[in-house]
Design a protein around this motif. Structure first.
Motif, short mmCIF file in Angstrom:
data_model
loop_
_atom_site.label_atom_id
_atom_site.label_comp_id
_atom_site.label_asym_id
_atom_site.label_seq_id
_atom_site.Cartn_x
_atom_site.Cartn_y
_atom_site.Cartn_z
N ARG A 176 0.82 -1.22 0.00
CA ARG A 176 0.00 0.00 0.00
C ARG A 176 0.86 1.27 0.00
O ARG A 176 0.60 2.19 -0.78
CB ARG A 176 -0.95 -0.01 1.19
CG ARG A 176 -1.80 1.24 1.29
CD ARG A 176 -2.94 1.10 2.25
NE ARG A 176 -3.86 2.22 2.16
CZ ARG A 176 -5.14 2.18 2.49
NH1 ARG A 176 -5.66 1.04 2.93
NH2 ARG A 176 -5.91 3.24 2.37
N VAL A 210 2.13 1.98 -3.52
CA VAL A 210 1.13 2.51 -4.44
C VAL A 210 0.85 3.97 -4.13
O VAL A 210 0.73 4.81 -5.03
CB VAL A 210 -0.17 1.68 -4.37
CG1 VAL A 210 -1.24 2.28 -5.27
CG2 VAL A 210 0.10 0.23 -4.79
N GLU A 211 0.75 4.32 -2.84
CA GLU A 211 0.50 5.71 -2.47
C GLU A 211 1.64 6.60 -2.89
O GLU A 211 1.43 7.75 -3.31
CB GLU A 211 0.27 5.80 -0.95
CG GLU A 211 -1.04 5.17 -0.50
CD GLU A 211 -1.21 5.22 1.01
OE1 GLU A 211 -0.17 5.35 1.70
OE2 GLU A 211 -2.35 5.13 1.49
N MET A 237 -6.36 7.39 -2.97
CA MET A 237 -6.68 5.97 -2.90
C MET A 237 -7.73 5.76 -1.81
O MET A 237 -7.51 6.09 -0.65
CB MET A 237 -5.43 5.14 -2.61
CG MET A 237 -5.69 3.64 -2.62
SD MET A 237 -4.19 2.65 -2.77
CE MET A 237 -3.30 3.16 -1.31
N ASP A 280 -9.41 2.64 -1.19
CA ASP A 280 -9.25 1.32 -0.56
C ASP A 280 -8.08 0.60 -1.19
O ASP A 280 -7.77 0.79 -2.38
CB ASP A 280 -10.52 0.47 -0.73
CG ASP A 280 -11.69 1.00 0.07
OD1 ASP A 280 -11.60 1.02 1.31
OD2 ASP A 280 -12.70 1.40 -0.55
N TYR A 281 -7.44 -0.23 -0.39
CA TYR A 281 -6.39 -1.12 -0.88
C TYR A 281 -6.77 -2.54 -0.52
O TYR A 281 -7.00 -2.86 0.65
CB TYR A 281 -5.03 -0.76 -0.27
CG TYR A 281 -3.89 -1.59 -0.81
CD1 TYR A 281 -3.33 -1.29 -2.05
CD2 TYR A 281 -3.39 -2.67 -0.10
CE1 TYR A 281 -2.28 -2.04 -2.56
CE2 TYR A 281 -2.35 -3.43 -0.60
CZ TYR A 281 -1.80 -3.11 -1.83
OH TYR A 281 -0.78 -3.86 -2.34
N TYR A 282 -6.88 -3.39 -1.55
CA TYR A 282 -7.32 -4.77 -1.35
C TYR A 282 -6.10 -5.70 -1.36
O TYR A 282 -5.43 -5.85 -2.38
CB TYR A 282 -8.30 -5.18 -2.45
CG TYR A 282 -9.47 -4.24 -2.60
CD1 TYR A 282 -10.48 -4.18 -1.65
CD2 TYR A 282 -9.57 -3.40 -3.71
CE1 TYR A 282 -11.56 -3.32 -1.79
CE2 TYR A 282 -10.64 -2.53 -3.87
CZ TYR A 282 -11.63 -2.50 -2.90
OH TYR A 282 -12.68 -1.63 -3.05
N GLU A 283 -5.85 -6.29 -0.21
CA GLU A 283 -4.76 -7.25 -0.11
C GLU A 283 -5.07 -8.50 -0.93
O GLU A 283 -6.23 -8.78 -1.24
CB GLU A 283 -4.53 -7.63 1.36
CG GLU A 283 -4.08 -6.48 2.26
CD GLU A 283 -2.65 -6.06 1.97
OE1 GLU A 283 -1.94 -6.79 1.26
OE2 GLU A 283 -2.25 -4.98 2.47
N ALA A 329 -6.52 -1.91 -5.96
CA ALA A 329 -6.72 -0.63 -5.27
C ALA A 329 -7.88 0.12 -5.92
O ALA A 329 -8.03 0.11 -7.14
CB ALA A 329 -5.45 0.21 -5.33
#
Length: 490
Positions: free
Chosen positions: A143, A146-147, A200, A202-205, A328
């Motif tokens: 995460r 990506v941010e 962003m 949400d971040y989906y693991e 994401a």
């Protein structure tokens, strides 16, 4: 609403602009056709149909013939202010009657999108309905990574169109170079876009979402073409020009490909021989050709009512052996001409992997917002006129009450980076070109290029206020399925 109220309400012709929440898998053109199917026989739009019928009754026979076959049927005049991908949902701005004249201004306004980026693989269309070009590692993506990568996409930037975008290069769509086996231009025209907001949500693991890569892999030729485009993009970004040896190698490879293509065509022609039988009756269902452009598509309920493959079977094993890649959900406010699919693809490259667009929703365009009182739900059409008519009448009334100027958000249309800034367009009259009409008591333009009827003068003047930006010719969205504008997308 009762029938008597509808008839009373339908006493005058309704014009204006409203928005509808476009469903998944449907083209923008099909949404208009579905709206017309409900609006044409309604009491709300009967005055518009009657007015058109009366106008056509005064036409000459030659004018009726010029209208062409299939265009003589009476229908509510409609258009849209910027198309949406079949994969996309959300705000689709529609104009009714004279409201269609105001749609051009919405091509230049800012828009807000929410998209889901799926990492680990890239496709030829940069989204989940294309063919997989390559699969890469994704275990290292986090995460924070990506941010951090999102910081490079904020503000003004030069954006490259998707591989198979309908954006033309030297007069030819980019994907035509692949189909014809020709090298694409060395310099791919980029466009300057502005990302006003980017965050962003949400971040989906891995293992916490249901998004998957497409099941179909691209052919070897398609992968080679993609590598060629990506190489040119990388060199262009670094301002690196090919060496004479690289140009010679590319020319030689192209010649070999052309020889192979001609030999393959000759082999096929030798195997196929169709003898013309003049006595054979033509079939009502002509055969469809398959092969070079893919398999014959199955019959659909409408021309653009089901353009997205059905969702994957949950019992089918995923295309990976581990937990799978992360994903994401990202929200952005961007200028017109922005390719969300290109952003998803470039974000994957930025984090040292690959990525594609799995979902897309245009939540806002101008002043129109999904879920608000000025955006009609598509499902309301099937519920009957007593449901959608009051809502639509209220939307058109609000539109006509306010100024017909450009949307409140400053329009900022994307410009091709290799074209100079165009001078600001205006249709305002100079003092010498103004005259007072004794019949109407209003201003008219004496210029032969810009004659304004008194009934539409105010609307035209409002749409050409000095706040409008300079315009450049650029298309947005996913034209392979529709009709735009951009940005397949955009």
């Amino acid at each position: 609403m009762k029938a008597a109220s509808l008839l009373k309400m339908a006493g005058s012709v309704l014009d204006g602009v409203f928005a509808i929440n476009k469903p998944l898998g449907m083209s923008s053109a099909q949404v208009i056709r579905d709206c017309q199917q409900h609006l044409n026989p309604s009491a709300l739009f009967k005055p518009m149909i009657d007015q058109e019928r009366a106008a056509r009754s005064q036409e000459s026979n030659n004018k009726k013939k010029r209208r062409g076959f299939g265009k003589n049927d009476l229908r509510v005049k409609m258009g849209h202010g910027g198309t949406l991908d079949p994969l996309a949902t959300g705000v689709l701005i529609l104009g009714v009657g004279k409201g269609t004249k105001s749609l051009q201004s919405f091509l230049d306004c800012t828009k807000t999108y929410e998209t889901v980026v799926l990492f680990g693989a890239s496709t030829d269309t940069y989204d989940r309905v294309g063919k997989v070009l390559k699969k890469t590692a994704y275990d290292h993506i986090t995460r924070p990574m990506v941010e951090e990568a999102l910081n490079s996409f904020r503000g003004k930037l030069q954006q490259m169109p998707p591989l198979y975008s309908a954006l033309k290069m030297q007069g030819k769509p980019l994907y035509e170079y692949a189909r014809e086996g020709k090298p694409i231009p060395r310099e791919i025209a980029t466009r300057e876009v502005d990302v006003v907001e980017l965050e962003m949500l949400d971040y989906y693991e891995p293992g916490t979402h249901n998004h998957r890569w497409p099941a179909e892999d691209a052919t070897t030729f398609e992968r080679n073409f993609a590598e060629q485009v990506w190489k040119i993009e990388k060199d262009q970004t670094k301002n690196k020009k090919p060496t004479p040896e690289e140009e010679e190698e590319e020319t030689k490879a192209l010649e070999e490909h052309e020889k192979f293509k001609r030999k393959a065509d000759a082999t096929v022609d030798a195997l196929v021989y169709d003898k013309v039988n003049k006595r054979r009756k033509t079939s009502d269902n002509p055969a469809l050709m398959s092969g070079a452009l893919g398999e014959v598509p199955p019959k659909k309920a409408g021309k653009g009512s089901n353009l997205i493959p059905p969702p994957h079977d949950p019992n089918t094993p995923p295309p990976w052996d581990d937990k799978g890649p992360p994903a994401a959900r990202i929200r952005m406010t961007v200028t017109s001409g922005f390719y969300v699919r290109s952003f998803c693809h470039d974000l994957g490259v930025k984090v040292g992997s690959a990525a594609m667009m799995a979902e897309l929703c245009r939540s806002r365009q101008g002043d129109f917002v999904v879920g608000s009182s000025n955006c009609l739900e598509y499902d309301d059409l099937a519920k009957g006129e007593e449901i959608w008519a009051p809502k639509l009448e209220s939307m058109l009334a609000r539109w006509n009450e306010k100024s017909h100027a450009a949307p409140s958000s400053a329009p900022t249309r994307a410009k091709l980076s290799d074209s100079p800034n165009q001078p600001q367009e205006s249709i305002e009259m100079s003092p010498r070109k103004r005259k007072v009409s004794e019949e109407f008591g209003q201003e008219q333009a004496s210029s032969s290029k810009t004659k304004l009827r008194p009934s539409v003068r105010d609307e035209k003047a409002a749409s050409s206020k000095p706040t409008s930006p300079s315009k450049t010719k650029s298309e947005d969205e996913w034209n392979g399925f529709d009709d735009a504008t951009s940005s397949k997308e955009q």
